[in-house]
Design an enzyme around this catalytic site. Structure first.
Site, short mmCIF file in Angstrom:
data_model
loop_
_atom_site.label_atom_id
_atom_site.label_comp_id
_atom_site.label_asym_id
_atom_site.label_seq_id
_atom_site.Cartn_x
_atom_site.Cartn_y
_atom_site.Cartn_z
N LYS A 163 0.83 -1.21 0.00
CA LYS A 163 0.00 0.00 0.00
C LYS A 163 0.87 1.26 0.00
CE LYS A 163 -2.16 -1.15 3.80
NZ LYS A 163 -1.46 -2.42 4.05
N ARG A 179 -9.39 0.91 9.13
CA ARG A 179 -8.93 -0.45 9.44
C ARG A 179 -9.96 -1.22 10.22
NH1 ARG A 179 -3.02 0.63 9.15
NH2 ARG A 179 -1.88 -1.32 9.30
N ARG A 239 11.57 -5.46 4.64
CA ARG A 239 11.24 -4.03 4.42
C ARG A 239 12.23 -3.13 5.16
NH1 ARG A 239 5.25 -1.96 5.25
NH2 ARG A 239 5.40 -3.00 7.27
N ARG A 263 11.49 -1.33 10.67
CA ARG A 263 10.45 -0.99 11.62
C ARG A 263 10.43 -1.99 12.77
NH1 ARG A 263 5.06 0.32 8.18
NH2 ARG A 263 4.15 -0.79 9.96
N ARG A 294 -0.10 -9.05 13.48
CA ARG A 294 -0.75 -8.03 12.63
C ARG A 294 -1.63 -8.68 11.56
NH1 ARG A 294 4.20 -4.70 10.82
NH2 ARG A 294 2.70 -3.35 9.77
#
Ligand code: ADP
Ligand code: AMP
Length: 216
Positions: free
Chosen positions: A13, A88, A127, A160, A171
């Site tokens: 996203k 969300r 990431r 992160r 998550r």
């Protein structure tokens, strides 16, 4: 054009949001980025949000909805915006609809970037994000030109805290329970569009542009 990006964590996203908002000259509103900025500045909001984010849980709706309403009231959202990571929960989606309709606005497209679970763990553990501008890279799929440095602003790339294997699993669970129902929510409003997010970044972007071009 008022757009929402939907999809599991790690779907791409943020990556697509950067490309879309550049092309359409609309602001990129990422609730995750807003929370991370507040964490780095140690604001009361940041201190509260961190408690939830570190565990892979959602920040409470009462906090999140107000922040988005304030952001959408800003001048730069007048001609369109892209929401990344919000809503969300169904509660957030209903609050957003209410806020927009009271301002004579609406969401034009809810764009689902569809990526099955088996892709997600590798994407998220690889990431790296820019500590200054939030741009997202991947050590294998989308490496920066200079190792550890952002292509856009040159700042350092970091991993992160919530991109560890354990938190990613949590998550994904939270996504299934609380966010996935939004797919049906926007399907019922006839504004859901879906693109296959498993292809290469530029291929996904091309398909996103085809969909948004057709909607316009
Ligand atoms: P999200 O904002 O949905 O959590 P990101 O845009 O940050 O996801 O992407 C998650 C990770 O996957 C990043 O490391 C990003 O560089 C990488 N990525 C994004 N899109 C693709 C893609 N189409 N193929 C492979 N890797 C991708
Ligand atoms: P993201 O950057 O979108 O992956 O979001 C990172 C984290 O920020 C999430 O795991 C949540 O803890 C929090 N967060 C971001 N957006 C929201 C939202 N709309 N509602 C609640 N929590 C959020």
């Amino acid at each position: 054009m008022n757009i929402i990006l939907l999809g599991p964590p790690g779907a791409g996203k943020g990556t697509q949001a950067k490309l879309i908002t550049e092309k359409y000259s609309i602001p990129h509103i990422s609730t995750g980025d807003i929370f991370r900025k507040n964490i780095s500045e140690k604001t009361p909001l940041g201190i509260e949000a961190k408690r939830y984010m570190d565990d892979g849980q959602l920040v409470p709706d009462e906090v999140t909805i107000g922040i988005v309403n304030d952001r959408l009231s800003m001048e730069d959202c007048k001609n369109g915006f892209l929401l990344d990571g919000f809503p969300r929960t169904v509660n957030q989606a209903e609050a957003l609809d209410l806020f927009l309709s009271s301002n004579d606005k609406k969401i034009d497209t809810a764009l689902l970037i569809d990526v099955p679970k088996e892709f997600i763990l590798e994407r998220m553990t690889g990431r790296r994000v820019c500590s200054a501008c939030g741009a997202s890279y991947h050590i294998k799929f989308n490496p920066p030109k200079a190792e550890g440095k952002c292509d856009i602003c040159g700042s350092s790339l970091v991993q992160r805290k919530d991109d560890t294997e354990e938190t990613v699993k949590e998550r994904l669970d939270v996504y299934d329970r609380q966010t996935q129902p939004l797919i049906q929510y926007y399907k019922e409003q006839n504004i859901l569009e879906t693109v296959n997010g498993t292809e290469e970044i530029n291929t996904v972007f091309k398909k996103v542009c085809d969909v948004l071009g057709a909607v316009k």
